[in-house]
Design a protein around this motif. Sequence first.
Motif, PDB file in Angstrom:
ATOM      1  N   GLU A  69      25.196  -5.285  18.562  1.00 44.20           N
ATOM      2  CA  GLU A  69      23.943  -5.524  19.443  1.00 44.20           C
ATOM      3  C   GLU A  69      23.551  -6.622  19.238  1.00 44.20           C
ATOM      4  O   GLU A  69      23.938  -7.431  18.359  1.00 44.20           O
ATOM      5  CB  GLU A  69      23.149  -4.748  18.724  1.00 44.20           C
ATOM      6  CG  GLU A  69      23.019  -2.984  19.142  1.00 44.20           C
ATOM      7  CD  GLU A  69      21.988  -2.138  18.435  1.00 44.20           C
ATOM      8  OE1 GLU A  69      21.214  -1.660  19.093  1.00 44.20           O
ATOM      9  OE2 GLU A  69      22.098  -2.190  16.897  1.00 44.20           O
ATOM     10  N   VAL A  82      26.048 -17.143  16.388  1.00 41.09           N
ATOM     11  CA  VAL A  82      25.659 -17.934  15.233  1.00 41.09           C
ATOM     12  C   VAL A  82      27.162 -18.133  14.387  1.00 41.09           C
ATOM     13  O   VAL A  82      27.304 -19.215  14.114  1.00 41.09           O
ATOM     14  CB  VAL A  82      24.637 -17.693  14.264  1.00 41.09           C
ATOM     15  CG1 VAL A  82      24.339 -18.481  13.141  1.00 41.09           C
ATOM     16  CG2 VAL A  82      23.391 -17.546  15.182  1.00 41.09           C
ATOM     17  N   ARG A 117      19.773 -26.856  14.958  1.00 38.64           N
ATOM     18  CA  ARG A 117      18.736 -26.862  13.932  1.00 38.64           C
ATOM     19  C   ARG A 117      17.531 -25.991  14.276  1.00 38.64           C
ATOM     20  O   ARG A 117      17.263 -25.776  15.441  1.00 38.64           O
ATOM     21  CB  ARG A 117      18.221 -28.367  13.737  1.00 38.64           C
ATOM     22  CG  ARG A 117      19.337 -29.179  13.077  1.00 38.64           C
ATOM     23  CD  ARG A 117      18.505 -30.190  12.432  1.00 38.64           C
ATOM     24  NE  ARG A 117      18.113 -31.126  12.996  1.00 38.64           N
ATOM     25  CZ  ARG A 117      17.091 -32.515  12.729  1.00 38.64           C
ATOM     26  NH1 ARG A 117      17.321 -32.737  11.440  1.00 38.64           N
ATOM     27  NH2 ARG A 117      16.796 -33.299  13.802  1.00 38.64           N
ATOM     28  N   LYS A 138      26.497 -12.702  16.074  1.00 41.23           N
ATOM     29  CA  LYS A 138      27.760 -13.003  16.640  1.00 41.23           C
ATOM     30  C   LYS A 138      27.922 -14.676  17.065  1.00 41.23           C
ATOM     31  O   LYS A 138      28.971 -15.269  16.588  1.00 41.23           O
ATOM     32  CB  LYS A 138      28.310 -12.335  17.903  1.00 41.23           C
ATOM     33  CG  LYS A 138      28.074 -10.781  17.780  1.00 41.23           C
ATOM     34  CD  LYS A 138      28.292  -9.686  18.908  1.00 41.23           C
ATOM     35  CE  LYS A 138      27.637  -9.981  20.030  1.00 41.23           C
ATOM     36  NZ  LYS A 138      25.983  -9.452  19.887  1.00 41.23           N
ATOM     37  N   HIS A 148      29.702  -7.402  24.026  1.00 42.83           N
ATOM     38  CA  HIS A 148      29.068  -6.382  23.867  1.00 42.83           C
ATOM     39  C   HIS A 148      29.935  -5.029  24.556  1.00 42.83           C
ATOM     40  O   HIS A 148      29.566  -3.987  24.511  1.00 42.83           O
ATOM     41  CB  HIS A 148      27.675  -5.960  24.750  1.00 42.83           C
ATOM     42  CG  HIS A 148      26.663  -7.157  24.252  1.00 42.83           C
ATOM     43  ND1 HIS A 148      26.744  -8.162  24.462  1.00 42.83           N
ATOM     44  CD2 HIS A 148      25.472  -6.874  23.760  1.00 42.83           C
ATOM     45  CE1 HIS A 148      25.526  -8.763  24.084  1.00 42.83           C
ATOM     46  NE2 HIS A 148      24.949  -7.849  23.669  1.00 42.83           N
TER      47      HIS A 148
HETATM   48  N1  LIG Z   1      17.528 -21.663  16.558  1.00 40.71           N
HETATM   49  C1  LIG Z   1      17.257 -20.449  15.921  1.00 40.71           C
HETATM   50  N2  LIG Z   1      16.192 -20.450  15.084  1.00 40.71           N
HETATM   51  C2  LIG Z   1      15.631 -19.198  14.590  1.00 40.71           C
HETATM   52  N3  LIG Z   1      16.659 -18.295  14.586  1.00 40.71           N
HETATM   53  C3  LIG Z   1      17.469 -18.241  15.309  1.00 40.71           C
HETATM   54  C4  LIG Z   1      18.104 -19.129  15.958  1.00 40.71           C
HETATM   55  N4  LIG Z   1      19.050 -19.196  16.707  1.00 40.71           N
HETATM   56  C5  LIG Z   1      19.527 -17.943  16.377  1.00 40.71           C
HETATM   57  N5  LIG Z   1      18.697 -17.270  15.595  1.00 40.71           N
HETATM   58  C6  LIG Z   1      18.566 -15.815  15.153  1.00 40.71           C
HETATM   59  O1  LIG Z   1      19.698 -15.466  14.782  1.00 40.71           O
HETATM   60  C7  LIG Z   1      20.015 -14.090  14.800  1.00 40.71           C
HETATM   61  C8  LIG Z   1      21.463 -13.898  15.518  1.00 40.71           C
HETATM   62  O2  LIG Z   1      21.368 -14.880  16.655  1.00 40.71           O
HETATM   63  P1  LIG Z   1      22.970 -14.737  17.618  1.00 40.71           P
HETATM   64  O3  LIG Z   1      22.501 -15.693  18.624  1.00 40.71           O
HETATM   65  O4  LIG Z   1      23.939 -15.058  16.725  1.00 40.71           O
HETATM   66  O5  LIG Z   1      22.956 -13.155  18.168  1.00 40.71           O
HETATM   67  P2  LIG Z   1      24.258 -12.381  19.083  1.00 40.71           P
HETATM   68  O6  LIG Z   1      24.498 -11.405  17.987  1.00 40.71           O
HETATM   69  O7  LIG Z   1      25.082 -13.631  19.562  1.00 40.71           O
HETATM   70  O8  LIG Z   1      23.275 -11.842  19.992  1.00 40.71           O
HETATM   71  P3  LIG Z   1      23.545 -11.926  21.671  1.00 40.71           P
HETATM   72  O9  LIG Z   1      24.502 -10.417  21.782  1.00 40.71           O
HETATM   73  O10 LIG Z   1      22.270 -11.532  22.466  1.00 40.71           O
HETATM   74  O11 LIG Z   1      24.196 -13.077  21.879  1.00 40.71           O
HETATM   75  C9  LIG Z   1      18.853 -13.670  15.603  1.00 40.71           C
HETATM   76  O12 LIG Z   1      18.004 -12.825  15.085  1.00 40.71           O
HETATM   77  C10 LIG Z   1      18.420 -14.984  16.059  1.00 40.71           C
HETATM   78  O13 LIG Z   1      16.905 -14.773  16.258  1.00 40.71           O
END
Ligand SMILES: Nc1ncnc2c1ncn2[C@@H]1O[C@H](COP(=O)(O)OP(=O)(O)OP(=O)(O)O)[C@@H](O)[C@H]1O
Length: 336
Positions: free
Chosen positions: A44, A51, A62, A49, A222
């Motif tokens: 979800e 990051v 940063r 993912k 997804h």
């Molecule tokens: N610059 C940032 N500062 C603080 N928290 C961050 C930052 N970038 C990402 N996060 C946090 O890291 C977590 C993971 O984010 P990520 O972008 O990897 O999710 P995702 O699985 O790729 O979601 P999506 O399917 O919506 O793309 C989230 O809780 C997000 O809020």
Amino acid sequence: MPEAPLLKVSDLRTHFFTDEGVVKSVDGVDFAVEQGRTLCVLGESGCGKSVTARSILRIVDRPGRVVSGRIEWRRKDGSVVDIATLPVAGREMRRIRGGEIAMIFQEPMSSLGPIHSIGDQIIETILLHQDLSKSAARDKAIQALRRVGMPDAERRLALYPFQLSGGMRQRAMIALALCCEPRLLIADEPTTALDVTTQANILDLMKGLQDEYRMAMLFITHDLGVVAEIADEVVVMYLGRVVERGTVDEIFHAPRHPYTQALLRSVPKLGSRGENRRLAVIRGSVPHPFARPAGCGFAPRCEQAIAGRCATIQPELTTLADGHQVRCLLYSDQAA
Ligand SMILES: Nc1ncnc2c1ncn2[C@@H]1O[C@H](COP(=O)(O)OP(=O)(O)OP(=O)(O)O)[C@@H](O)[C@H]1O
Ligand SMILES: [Mg+2]
């Protein structure tokens, strides 16, 4: 001895140090990608993912930072380097990023700059990574655009991203990613923004190129329809951790983690292309980053949670069969 995996990620942790506190976006992730194979990362929104993907290329924004873990990358000569220890802007990292490992994003404009023609951007990337003359690089750029099915590639070289349709822009971005023949392509929801037909074309194209070059793919999505179509292996992420990993057949036909089971249940029909294959919502919501449960992250939403245990004990990864692993007390003797 079998060859080392192309990419092996072990206990990767990437945290964001914000004024409000530490967000543990990736908090102990393990997986491996083999040459020529496709690993899909499923989960979800917000589970970490993107990051994870950005950590591999060391392009985390940063205040984020890879705080621990190993990202072992097998170079062409067979030697293995730990990307997690390389200086972010150093020579070796720049050589790997874009040359050996390329990435495509959901939104093409995040890798294609607005102020240069697509041709200039592709040529510049080729010149950065390969020892070629400008005219040879230009020929190669035309080839790259032709290969991704861009009609009239020679003329389109001079166009700017805003002059292209969404599908053509996506193709230009893929050409940019593939122009140096990377050994690993990281694709972060590369087709989500496209209409269904263009999406199908782009997926076919990527599979074709993969066969041609034995390129590996780390594919984030997804979309279970896409997973069924392209994955060899799948890792399912929840709250910055891998909760299950297995072959695509194991994940679809014998999912073990209650979270994976809920993900699969939330999809009405598999294998069909269309709007209805997007994930429906699972009961409850993902906890706030600062309010993580002490035990299993999924326990508060889990219908099979064991009272008094799942909320307090952090499950380890349990191996069920060769390569099929699950992080859940239902399959572990930890709780006993
Ligand atoms: N610059 C940032 N500062 C603080 N928290 C961050 C930052 N970038 C990402 N996060 C946090 O890291 C977590 C993971 O984010 P990520 O972008 O990897 O999710 P995702 O699985 O790729 O979601 P999506 O399917 O919506 O793309 C989230 O809780 C997000 O809020
Ligand atoms: Mg993302």
